[in-house]
Design a protein around this motif. Structure first.
Motif, PDB file in Angstrom:
ATOM      1  N   ARG A   7      30.720   0.528  -2.284  1.00 10.54           N
ATOM      2  CA  ARG A   7      31.106  -0.357  -1.177  1.00 10.54           C
ATOM      3  C   ARG A   7      31.247  -1.798  -1.666  1.00 10.54           C
ATOM      4  NH1 ARG A   7      26.426   0.910   2.875  1.00 10.54           N
ATOM      5  NH2 ARG A   7      27.355  -0.821   4.048  1.00 10.54           N
ATOM      6  N   HIS A   8      30.341  -2.218  -2.555  1.00  5.82           N
ATOM      7  CA  HIS A   8      30.394  -3.560  -3.143  1.00  5.82           C
ATOM      8  C   HIS A   8      31.747  -3.778  -3.839  1.00  5.82           C
ATOM      9  CE1 HIS A   8      28.660  -7.029  -5.531  1.00  5.82           C
ATOM     10  NE2 HIS A   8      29.622  -6.641  -6.358  1.00  5.82           N
ATOM     11  N   LYS A   9      32.140  -2.831  -4.688  1.00  2.91           N
ATOM     12  CA  LYS A   9      33.379  -2.965  -5.449  1.00  2.91           C
ATOM     13  C   LYS A   9      34.608  -2.920  -4.544  1.00  2.91           C
ATOM     14  CE  LYS A   9      32.470   0.392  -8.367  1.00  2.91           C
ATOM     15  NZ  LYS A   9      32.646   1.308  -9.525  1.00  2.91           N
ATOM     16  N   ALA A  10      34.487  -2.278  -3.385  1.00  5.22           N
ATOM     17  CA  ALA A  10      35.634  -2.134  -2.491  1.00  5.22           C
ATOM     18  C   ALA A  10      35.937  -3.418  -1.719  1.00  5.22           C
ATOM     19  CB  ALA A  10      35.383  -0.995  -1.502  1.00  5.22           C
ATOM     20  N   VAL A  11      34.947  -4.286  -1.525  1.00  4.32           N
ATOM     21  CA  VAL A  11      35.171  -5.454  -0.672  1.00  4.32           C
ATOM     22  C   VAL A  11      34.905  -6.795  -1.354  1.00  4.32           C
ATOM     23  CG1 VAL A  11      34.758  -4.219   1.495  1.00  4.32           C
ATOM     24  CG2 VAL A  11      32.827  -5.274   0.286  1.00  4.32           C
ATOM     25  N   LEU A  12      34.323  -6.782  -2.557  1.00  5.59           N
ATOM     26  CA  LEU A  12      34.014  -8.025  -3.258  1.00  5.59           C
ATOM     27  C   LEU A  12      34.863  -8.136  -4.516  1.00  5.59           C
ATOM     28  CD1 LEU A  12      30.148  -7.861  -2.761  1.00  5.59           C
ATOM     29  CD2 LEU A  12      31.739  -9.390  -1.604  1.00  5.59           C
ATOM     30  N   PRO A  13      35.161  -9.365  -4.987  1.00  7.13           N
ATOM     31  CA  PRO A  13      36.086  -9.518  -6.123  1.00  7.13           C
ATOM     32  C   PRO A  13      35.511  -8.976  -7.431  1.00  7.13           C
ATOM     33  CG  PRO A  13      35.138 -11.629  -5.480  1.00  7.13           C
ATOM     34  CD  PRO A  13      34.745 -10.662  -4.419  1.00  7.13           C
ATOM     35  N   ASP A  14      36.415  -8.559  -8.314  1.00 11.43           N
ATOM     36  CA  ASP A  14      36.020  -7.964  -9.589  1.00 11.43           C
ATOM     37  C   ASP A  14      35.225  -8.928 -10.463  1.00 11.43           C
ATOM     38  OD1 ASP A  14      37.305  -5.663  -8.871  1.00 11.43           O
ATOM     39  OD2 ASP A  14      39.107  -6.038 -10.046  1.00 11.43           O
ATOM     40  N   TRP A  15      35.484 -10.253 -10.315  1.00  6.54           N
ATOM     41  CA  TRP A  15      34.811 -11.221 -11.186  1.00  6.54           C
ATOM     42  C   TRP A  15      33.388 -11.547 -10.731  1.00  6.54           C
ATOM     43  CZ3 TRP A  15      33.895 -15.070  -7.769  1.00  6.54           C
ATOM     44  CH2 TRP A  15      34.854 -15.352  -6.793  1.00  6.54           C
ATOM     45  N   LEU A  16      32.926 -10.956  -9.642  1.00  9.66           N
ATOM     46  CA  LEU A  16      31.560 -11.181  -9.179  1.00  9.66           C
ATOM     47  C   LEU A  16      30.629 -10.294  -9.993  1.00  9.66           C
ATOM     48  CD1 LEU A  16      30.148 -12.907  -7.005  1.00  9.66           C
ATOM     49  CD2 LEU A  16      30.193 -10.912  -5.517  1.00  9.66           C
ATOM     50  N   ALA A  17      29.984 -10.913 -10.993  1.00  5.25           N
ATOM     51  CA  ALA A  17      29.238 -10.139 -11.989  1.00  5.25           C
ATOM     52  C   ALA A  17      28.000  -9.474 -11.398  1.00  5.25           C
ATOM     53  CB  ALA A  17      28.825 -11.051 -13.136  1.00  5.25           C
ATOM     54  N   LEU A  18      27.702  -8.281 -11.899  1.00  4.17           N
ATOM     55  CA  LEU A  18      26.468  -7.568 -11.575  1.00  4.17           C
ATOM     56  C   LEU A  18      25.757  -7.221 -12.881  1.00  4.17           C
ATOM     57  CD1 LEU A  18      27.652  -5.013  -8.855  1.00  4.17           C
ATOM     58  CD2 LEU A  18      25.923  -6.788  -8.493  1.00  4.17           C
ATOM     59  N   TYR A  19      24.441  -7.352 -12.888  1.00  4.08           N
ATOM     60  CA  TYR A  19      23.665  -6.905 -14.042  1.00  4.08           C
ATOM     61  C   TYR A  19      23.519  -5.379 -14.037  1.00  4.08           C
ATOM     62  CZ  TYR A  19      21.915 -11.383 -15.923  1.00  4.08           C
ATOM     63  OH  TYR A  19      21.793 -12.609 -16.535  1.00  4.08           O
ATOM     64  N   TYR A  20      23.434  -4.811 -15.214  1.00  2.00           N
ATOM     65  CA  TYR A  20      23.073  -3.426 -15.470  1.00  2.00           C
ATOM     66  C   TYR A  20      24.223  -2.435 -15.234  1.00  2.00           C
ATOM     67  CZ  TYR A  20      18.621  -5.803 -14.998  1.00  2.00           C
ATOM     68  OH  TYR A  20      17.606  -6.707 -15.121  1.00  2.00           O
TER      69      TYR A  20
END
Length: 426
Positions: A7-20
Motif C-alpha cells: 500500500r505504501h508503494k502504491a500511494v507514496l513516491p518511489d524516492w521516499l526511502a525506507l530502511y531494510y
C-alpha cells in the motif's frame, strides 16, 4: 507487513526511502526501546533520525501535549501564544546570541529556508557559501545549498552556491595536514573564494555534518572562517538541527567548539527539541531577524501543542543534565566501538562526539567506501535487535549512531555488543 508495504508503494513516491529489505512498522516505544507490529523489541540507536532526543513516551512530554490539546490545539501566529513566547524566551537565552529573536517553524528544512531568506534579504545578495558534503534539508532552496550528491536531486536553485573545504577532516586534498595546517589551508581557500565574489550573503555550516556521516573539522575552524566572513560583511549561519541541545556532550551547541569569535549571526534548530513533535526554528540577532519589509506569518510554526512539548522536553533535558549524560555515556560508547573496530579491516574510522557517533566502512585493504557493507550491517543489527542509521559523503557507507540522550551505560553496552556481532558477521 507486506500488505502495508504494498500500500505504501502504491500511494507514496518511489524516492521516499525506507530502511531494510523488509521494512518494519514501529507501533510504540518506551525509553530507549521501540516495538514493531510483530511485537519484536529493538534498542533504538537512531531516534527517528536524532529526533526522539530524550526518550520514547517521556511522561513529562506526553502529559504536556495532552493537557495543551485539551485546551486549544491551534491558533496560528496571528494571535498571542503563551507557550510560544515562553519557549522563545528560553531558546533566546540559551542561544548565546545577544538581543536574540526567535521564529518557529515545523522542521529543520523550513528553519534553514527561513535563515536563507533572512540572510539574503539582509545582505541583498543571493550568494551563499556552503560546505562540501553538507546537508540542509529537502526544500528547493535547501537542496540548492546541499553539498552531498546523494541528497541533491537537482542543480536548479534560486541561490548561487559556492562550496568551500573544511567539513570533512580525514578525506580530501587537506586530509594529510595537521589540524593547524588544515585550518590554515581551508581559511586560505575561503579567502581566495571571497576575493572572487560580489557580496556573499552568508556561510551556512553544520558544526558536525549529520547526513554526511558525522564528520567535523578541527575545533576553531568556523571561528577562523568567521573572522574572514566579517571582513566581507557576510553572516554565519550555524545549522544545529542535529548538533543542538547537548547531543555532542562537550557543548550545548555545536558552534561552541568554535566559540573564539562568539555566537553565529543565525542559528537553526529542530529535531530533538520536540522529542518527536514537529518543531524547528531560527534564532538570530535582532538586526537580521527584523530585516524583512513584508508581512509574514506561520500557520503551524509555534503551534501551542508543539510548544508545550518543547517546553516540557527542554525542562527535562536541563534538569536531568542530559548533556552531561551524553558526554559520559557517549564517551564510553565511542571508546567501546573503537576497541571493537580496531581489529576489523573493513572499518576505516570511528568518530564523533557525545551521542553522535559514526562508523565508516571501507573495502578491506583500501580507502574505498563500502555502501554494500553498511547496508548489510544495518540489516544484521536490526536482526539482532538494534536500530541504527547510515549516511556518508560520496556513498552511504557510514553507520550513524545517535541514541536518545537518556541512554544508560547498560544499554550502551547492549547496543555495542549487538553492533559488534553485526560487524563481524558482515
Amino acid at each position: 507487513m507486506k500488505d502495508l508495504h504494498t500500500r505504501h508503494k502504491a500511494v507514496l513516491p518511489d524516492w521516499l526511502a525506507l530502511y531494510y529489505g523488509e521494512p518494519i512498522e514501529l507501533t510504540h516505544g518506551e525509553g530507549r526501546y521501540v516495538w514493531d507490529a510483530r511485537g519484536r523489541r529493538y534498542l533504538d540507536f537512531f531516534g527517528g533520525i536524532l529526533t526522539t532526543m530524550t526518550a520514547h513516551a517521556l511522561p513529562e512530554v506526553t502529559k504536556a501535549v495532552a493537557e495543551q490539546a485539551g485546551r486549544i490545539i491551534h491558533s496560528s501566529t496571528l494571535y498571542l501564544n503563551r507557550p510560544m513566547v515562553e519557549l522563545a524566551e528560553r531558546v533566546a537565552a540559551l542561544s548565546g546570541i545577544p538581543d536574540a529573536r526567535v521564529f518557529f517553524t515545523t522542521s529543520g528544512t523550513e528553519a534553514n529556508d527561513a535563515a536563507l531568506l533572512l540572510a539574503t534579504a539582509h545582505r541583498g545578495s543571493n550568494q551563499i557559501l556552503a560546505m562540501r558534503n553538507s546537508y540542509h534539508g529537502r526544500s528547493f532552496s535547501a537542496v540548492g545549498i546541499t553539498g552531498n550528491r546523494s541528497w541533491s536531486p537537482t542543480s536548479l536553485s534560486p541561490l548561487q552556491t559556492l562550496y568551500v573545504h573544511g567539513g570533512v577532516r580525514t578525506r580530501g586534498p587537506y586530509a594529510a595536514l595537521s589540524d593547524a595546517e588544515f585550518t590554515e589551508a581551508c581559511v586560505a581557500d575561503l579567502r581566495d573564494m571571497l576575493g572572487q565574489t560580489r557580496g556573499v550573503a552568508a556561510l551556512i555550516a553544520e558544526p558536525i555534518q549529520g547526513v554526511g556521516g558525522f564528520t567535523s573539522p578541527p575545533d576553531g575552524l568556523y571561528a577562523a572562517f568567521r573572522e574572514v566572513l566579517e571582513e566581507h560583511g557576510a553572516l554565519w549561519i550555524a545549522d544545529e538541527v542535529q548538533t543542538g541541545w547537548g547531543r555532542t556532550g562537550d557543548h550545548f551547541w555545536g558552534w561552541q567548539a568554535h566559540a573564539q569569535s562568539g555566537p553565529p549571526d543565525l542559528l537553526t534548530f529542530a529535531k530533538g527539541i520536540g522529542n518527536g513533535m514537529s518543531i524547528g526554528g531560527v534564532v538570530g540577532r535582532a538586526e537580521v531577524m527584523n530585516c524583512l519589509d513584508a508581512n509574514s506569518i506561520s500557520t503551524f510554526g509555534g503551534s501551542p501543542v508543539t510548544m508545550a512539548a518543547g517546553l516540557a522536553n527542554l525542562t527535562y533535558l536541563l534538569e536531568h543534565d542530559l548533556q552531561g549524560n551524553a558526554r559520559r555515556v557517549g564517551g564510553l560508547l565511542i571508546e567501546r566501538l573503537r576497541a571493537i573496530c580496531a581489529t576489523l579491516p573493513g572499518v576505516r574510522e570511528v568518530r564523533g562526539r557525545g551521542l553522535m557517533i559514526g562508523v565508516e566502512l571501507v573495502r578491506p585493504g583500501t580507502d574505498e567506501a563500502h555502501p554494500e557493507a553498511a547496508a548489510a550491517v544495518l540489516e544484521a543489527a536490526r536482526e539482532g535487535g538494534l536500530l541504527i542509521g547510515k549516511g556518508g559523503g560520496h556513498s552511504t557507507s557510514v553507520l550513524r549512531i545517535a541514541p536518545p540522550l537518556t541512554l544508560t551505560v547498560a544499554e550502551a553496552e547492549e547496543g555495542a555488543a549487538i553492533l559488534e556481532r553485526a560487524l563481524r558477521e558482515v
